[in-house]
Design a protein around this motif. Structure first.
Motif, PDB file in Angstrom:
ATOM      1  N   ILE A   1      43.535  39.998  47.797  1.00  8.45           N
ATOM      2  CA  ILE A   1      43.060  41.188  47.074  1.00  8.45           C
ATOM      3  C   ILE A   1      43.195  40.948  45.583  1.00  8.45           C
ATOM      4  O   ILE A   1      44.173  40.343  45.117  1.00  8.45           O
ATOM      5  CB  ILE A   1      43.880  42.441  47.448  1.00  8.45           C
ATOM      6  CG1 ILE A   1      43.919  42.645  48.954  1.00  8.45           C
ATOM      7  CG2 ILE A   1      43.323  43.691  46.772  1.00  8.45           C
ATOM      8  CD1 ILE A   1      44.898  43.700  49.391  1.00  8.45           C
ATOM      9  N   VAL A   2      42.222  41.445  44.819  1.00  8.76           N
ATOM     10  CA  VAL A   2      42.321  41.438  43.372  1.00  8.76           C
ATOM     11  C   VAL A   2      41.746  42.743  42.843  1.00  8.76           C
ATOM     12  O   VAL A   2      40.735  43.236  43.366  1.00  8.76           O
ATOM     13  CB  VAL A   2      41.590  40.223  42.744  1.00  8.76           C
ATOM     14  CG1 VAL A   2      40.102  40.254  43.056  1.00  8.76           C
ATOM     15  CG2 VAL A   2      41.809  40.165  41.242  1.00  8.76           C
ATOM     16  N   GLN A   3      42.424  43.312  41.859  1.00 11.80           N
ATOM     17  CA  GLN A   3      41.982  44.581  41.262  1.00 11.80           C
ATOM     18  C   GLN A   3      41.630  44.338  39.799  1.00 11.80           C
ATOM     19  O   GLN A   3      42.439  43.804  39.041  1.00 11.80           O
ATOM     20  CB  GLN A   3      43.075  45.639  41.377  1.00 11.80           C
ATOM     21  CG  GLN A   3      42.635  47.036  40.981  1.00 11.80           C
ATOM     22  CD  GLN A   3      43.170  47.454  39.626  1.00 11.80           C
ATOM     23  OE1 GLN A   3      44.277  47.138  39.247  1.00 11.80           O
ATOM     24  NE2 GLN A   3      42.347  48.160  38.875  1.00 11.80           N
ATOM     25  N   ILE A   4      40.407  44.731  39.409  1.00 10.02           N
ATOM     26  CA  ILE A   4      39.871  44.438  38.079  1.00 10.02           C
ATOM     27  C   ILE A   4      39.640  45.745  37.334  1.00 10.02           C
ATOM     28  O   ILE A   4      39.045  46.681  37.870  1.00 10.02           O
ATOM     29  CB  ILE A   4      38.537  43.664  38.163  1.00 10.02           C
ATOM     30  CG1 ILE A   4      38.695  42.428  39.056  1.00 10.02           C
ATOM     31  CG2 ILE A   4      38.059  43.282  36.784  1.00 10.02           C
ATOM     32  CD1 ILE A   4      39.619  41.383  38.517  1.00 10.02           C
ATOM     33  N   SER A   5      40.106  45.807  36.085  1.00  3.24           N
ATOM     34  CA  SER A   5      39.855  46.967  35.243  1.00  3.24           C
ATOM     35  C   SER A   5      39.918  46.524  33.797  1.00  3.24           C
ATOM     36  O   SER A   5      40.323  45.392  33.484  1.00  3.24           O
ATOM     37  CB  SER A   5      40.887  48.080  35.510  1.00  3.24           C
ATOM     38  OG  SER A   5      42.192  47.618  35.228  1.00  3.24           O
ATOM     39  N   GLY A   6      39.541  47.432  32.889  1.00  2.15           N
ATOM     40  CA  GLY A   6      39.622  47.134  31.462  1.00  2.15           C
ATOM     41  C   GLY A   6      38.364  46.481  30.917  1.00  2.15           C
ATOM     42  O   GLY A   6      37.305  46.432  31.566  1.00  2.15           O
TER      43      GLY A   6
ATOM     44  N   ALA B   1      33.464  43.893  34.598  1.00  2.00           N
ATOM     45  CA  ALA B   1      32.341  43.511  35.457  1.00  2.00           C
ATOM     46  C   ALA B   1      32.230  41.994  35.575  1.00  2.00           C
ATOM     47  O   ALA B   1      32.051  41.445  36.675  1.00  2.00           O
ATOM     48  CB  ALA B   1      31.042  44.112  34.911  1.00  2.00           C
ATOM     49  N   ASP B   2      32.313  41.280  34.442  1.00  2.00           N
ATOM     50  CA  ASP B   2      32.206  39.815  34.479  1.00  2.00           C
ATOM     51  C   ASP B   2      33.373  39.215  35.251  1.00  2.00           C
ATOM     52  O   ASP B   2      33.193  38.284  36.058  1.00  2.00           O
ATOM     53  CB  ASP B   2      32.179  39.261  33.052  1.00  2.00           C
ATOM     54  CG  ASP B   2      30.906  39.653  32.304  1.00  2.00           C
ATOM     55  OD1 ASP B   2      29.881  39.885  32.982  1.00  2.00           O
ATOM     56  OD2 ASP B   2      30.947  39.736  31.070  1.00  2.00           O
ATOM     57  N   ARG B   3      34.565  39.703  35.025  1.00  2.00           N
ATOM     58  CA  ARG B   3      35.730  39.168  35.727  1.00  2.00           C
ATOM     59  C   ARG B   3      35.659  39.471  37.219  1.00  2.00           C
ATOM     60  O   ARG B   3      36.132  38.683  38.058  1.00  2.00           O
ATOM     61  CB  ARG B   3      37.011  39.722  35.114  1.00  2.00           C
ATOM     62  CG  ARG B   3      37.305  39.134  33.743  1.00  2.00           C
ATOM     63  CD  ARG B   3      38.643  39.582  33.175  1.00  2.00           C
ATOM     64  NE  ARG B   3      38.593  40.962  32.709  1.00  2.00           N
ATOM     65  CZ  ARG B   3      39.313  41.950  33.194  1.00  2.00           C
ATOM     66  NH1 ARG B   3      40.140  41.702  34.204  1.00  2.00           N
ATOM     67  NH2 ARG B   3      39.215  43.172  32.723  1.00  2.00           N
TER      68      ARG B   3
ATOM     69  N   VAL C   1      34.890  49.668  37.453  1.00  2.00           N
ATOM     70  CA  VAL C   1      33.606  49.829  36.783  1.00  2.00           C
ATOM     71  C   VAL C   1      32.495  49.407  37.747  1.00  2.00           C
ATOM     72  O   VAL C   1      32.755  48.837  38.807  1.00  2.00           O
ATOM     73  CB  VAL C   1      33.536  48.973  35.497  1.00  2.00           C
ATOM     74  CG1 VAL C   1      34.598  49.399  34.504  1.00  2.00           C
ATOM     75  CG2 VAL C   1      33.670  47.490  35.824  1.00  2.00           C
ATOM     76  N   GLU C   2      31.271  49.699  37.369  1.00  2.00           N
ATOM     77  CA  GLU C   2      30.138  49.264  38.166  1.00  2.00           C
ATOM     78  C   GLU C   2      29.926  47.767  37.978  1.00  2.00           C
ATOM     79  O   GLU C   2      29.960  47.261  36.851  1.00  2.00           O
ATOM     80  CB  GLU C   2      28.874  50.023  37.764  1.00  2.00           C
ATOM     81  CG  GLU C   2      27.662  49.659  38.604  1.00  2.00           C
ATOM     82  CD  GLU C   2      26.422  50.448  38.209  1.00  2.00           C
ATOM     83  OE1 GLU C   2      25.356  50.204  38.789  1.00  2.00           O
ATOM     84  OE2 GLU C   2      26.538  51.316  37.304  1.00  2.00           O
TER      85      GLU C   2
END
Length: 688
Positions: free
Chosen positions: A591-596, A600-602, A617-618
């Motif tokens: 699992i990985v959680q992306i924010s900030g 989107a690219d990450r 984000v979308e």
């Protein structure tokens, strides 16, 4: 059917009326979709067949009546759902809000919170404007003493009531629907008074005036407590005192419910009967007992109006009214039939009350007390002294009520008070002997301007109760937390206890087995391995029996609820051991959680590595072997849980759990989330 021996239940079937109604109401709320025309036709046929069986002289008519009541309960819940329907704000609003103050209370963050009706929103058509909105006032406020009837204006952030923060959790959106709340939010700018008094809600203004008067006569926490129990206004109660009352299992003293209404109407009944008896001619020629009951009923009605008339107080008044009317009709007041009549009236008026902890705990305590004292009356030792009987009844009633409500309190609030019996034994008698009679005396002396005498007499008793709360809450290991109960526990446990109390004959003891099965269901329940917040900004992973979070701040409400449902007292900052953007594992699931910034690219880069990727984000045009849940997906699904079994990760969304119901408005329900098959080196979606 003879095995059930229905004939042996003659004279004991009335208490089953609200049980059957509750079965129908519960079935309605448990449905994953709103009943269609086909469903209503099926129910109509069942109803007609049941009525036909009665008219034809069906031998086992109780079964037909039970079916009729179940169908009736189902229909009542559906009718109530559409009767309270109103516009719900389905987008985030920021701008001017004006409305009339209906109620004043405090939010969970200890801020003044206003419920407004007759709402006007900038650029929102009247037919799309919610009937009621609730706004918490943050920041510096120049006036912090609002009253019902005032019209205020404020610049606020509003949105639709939020759904569960985890699948199967508490659905605030449904509760808001039945309370007429079409939007909730907060304001950081100062509120302004548009009009001081529009001539409406005079009782509400009287309540707040009484509350201010009480707090003037009794300054500090004692006055805040006295105002809360006399008018229902808790806006002056401090967070520390509230926490102490909850930890000591004395928070029920603040809720104007059965205890308060019973004590007040009981004191009024006793005082009126004594006063009537002091006039010999009147006492010998008139049914003074019935007159005292009618007078106590009038006192209860006034108390209902002055206390705000919330659902708990309405329920308490109905229970008291049924018992006082029984006195007028020369019937025994405290019986299971009286409790059943009260429950039936409440369910007919407010079917949604069945799902609320107040209803469940109130009637659990009342039913258990009536049954226990009936048994105590039939088997009481002969020759017991008056004071010994009083002391025994005091301890016994506190024990029975505490045991009866403990499973419901633990299931709803995840908390058990270890010294609740001690606190109630020390506080409840003081409440009944001094506080409520003093409140009644203050009300009687108010027209003469001498209400301060009643409040002066009340002060030492109130201070004693708060001292008990603080001392008990400060004891070592005063409380413990338990994980949330699984779906079906409360219904199964309630059925078992009702069989034990209401059924006649040996079959009643089967209720013990049913209740034990419900407890076993709770004990063996497992919490989800992964929880994903509706915003996508927070993930909680269960590892070695502890919930580890992805960030120390943000999405604080979801974090607190998750940890409480786990039975964990850890703060979010201490539970945050993962960092957003870093991959971690739960039972073999990557699992990985992306924010900030640049999320989107990450997220696209992480998706190429597979596993479960959550983005706040979308994320368009993502490619790879991952399962991606971005902000668009989570808007449709709400919170998501993951349970891992036998090498497969099963994802469940909150919206799928709550279903397509009128209160669950929003985008179209998503399709079922896929199952992830976990292998040593990769994650396969749906086993492909």
């Amino acid at each position: 059917m003879s095995a059930l021996r229905l004939d042996g239940q003659r004279g004991a079937l009335v208490p089953w009326i609200p049980v059957c109604l509750a079965c129908g109401i519960g079935a309605y709320f448990a449905l994953p979709v709103e009943p269609s025309t086909r469903h209503w036709w099926i129910l109509a046929i069942v109803l007609l067949l049941s009525v036909g069986g009665l008219l034809a002289g069906l031998r086992h008519w109780p079964l037909a009546v039970a079916l009729i009541l179940i169908v009736f309960g189902f229909g009542l819940a559906g009718l109530r759902t559409y009767m309270v329907a109103g516009p719900v704000l389905d987008w985030r609003y920021y701008g001017p809000v004006t409305g009339r103050v209906v109620t004043v209370d405090r939010s969970g963050s200890d801020k003044i919170r206003l419920t407004l009706d007759r709402v006007k929103l900038d650029r929102v058509a009247p037919e799309e404007t919610p009937l009621r909105v609730r706004v918490s006032l943050h920041g510096q406020q120049d006036w912090l003493d609002p009253s019902p009837g005032q019209r205020i204006g404020v610049t606020a952030h509003l949105s639709q009531p939020q759904g569960p923060v985890e699948p199967g959790g508490f659905d605030f959106r449904r509760m808001a629907w039945f309370r007429g709340l079409g939007a909730v939010g907060y304001a950081r700018s100062p509120a302004i008074l548009v009009r001081d008094d529009d001539g409406t809600r005079p009782i509400g203004r009287l309540r707040m005036a009484i509350s201010r008067h009480v707090r003037t006569v009794l300054p500090g926490e004692a006055g805040a407590f006295a105002a809360a129990i006399t008018t229902g206004d808790r806006s002056a109660m401090g967070a520390e005192t509230l926490a102490a009352l909850r930890a000591s299992n004395l928070a029920h003293l603040l809720a104007i419910s059965g205890l308060h209404m019973g004590l007040l109407t009981g004191a009024a009944f006793w005082a009126l009967r004594l006063a009537f008896s002091l006039v010999p001619g009147w006492a010998l020629s008139r049914p003074v007992k019935k007159y005292a009951a009618l007078g106590a009923l009038a006192v209860g009605a006034v108390y209902l109006a002055l206390s705000g008339g919330n659902v708990a107080t309405q329920r308490a008044f109905i229970m008291a009214a049924v018992m006082l009317v029984a006195v007028c009709l020369d019937r025994r007041a405290v019986t299971l039939r009286a409790v059943a009549v009260s429950a039936t009236i409440v369910l007919i008026l407010r079917p949604e009350a069945l799902t609320e902890p107040g209803f469940q705990m109130s009637f659990a305590a009342t039913t258990a007390l009536v049954a226990a004292f009936r048994m105590m009356r039939d088997h009481a030792p002969v020759g017991t002294g008056k004071w010994r009987r009083w002391l025994l009844a005091l301890v016994f009633s506190s024990l029975v009520a505490g045991v009866a409500t403990a499973p419901y309190g633990a299931a709803h609030f995840n908390q058990l008070s270890h010294y609740g019996l001690l606190a109630n034994v020390l506080a409840v008698p003081v409440m009944g002997t001094f506080v409520m009679p003093a409140a009644l005396l203050a009300a009687c002396l108010a027209p003469l301007g001498l209400s301060w005498i009643g409040f002066w007499l009340m002060k030492p008793a109130v201070e004693w109760i708060m001292a008990v709360a603080h001392q008990v809450a400060a004891l070592p290991n005063a409380t413990s937390h338990v994980q949330s109960a699984p779906a079906g526990f409360l219904g199964l446990f309630s059925l078992g206890m009702l069989l034990l109390i209401l059924w006649r004959g040996p079959m009643r003891f089967s209720g013990v087995a049913v209740a034990v099965a419900a407890i076993a269901l709770w004990v063996n329940a497992e919490r989800p391995a992964v929880l994903i917040a509706p915003s996508g900004g927070l993930i909680g992973v269960m590892q070695e029996g502890k919930r580890h979070l992805s960030k120390p701040k943000g999405d604080g409400f979801a974090a607190r609820v998750w940890l409480e449902n786990d039975g964990d007292l850890t703060e979010q900052s201490a539970a945050a051991v993962f960092e957003p953007g870093h991959r971690f594992w739960a039972s073999g699931l990557s699992i990985v959680q992306i924010s900030g910034r640049g999320a989107a690219d990450r997220a696209r880069e992480s998706c190429a590595e597979g596993g479960l990727v959550v983005a706040s984000v979308e994320v368009p045009d993502a490619a790879g072997s991952c399962l991606l849940l971005d902000s668009v997906d989570l808007t449709r699904t709400g919170a998501v849980s993951v349970r891992v079994r036998d090498g497969q990760a099963h994802l469940t969304s909150a919206r799928a759990k709550t279903g397509a119901r009128p209160w669950n408005s929003g985008p179209a329900l998503p399709e079922a989330l896929p199952t992830l098959s976990i292998t040593p080196d990769k994650v396969l979606i749906d086993g492909q």
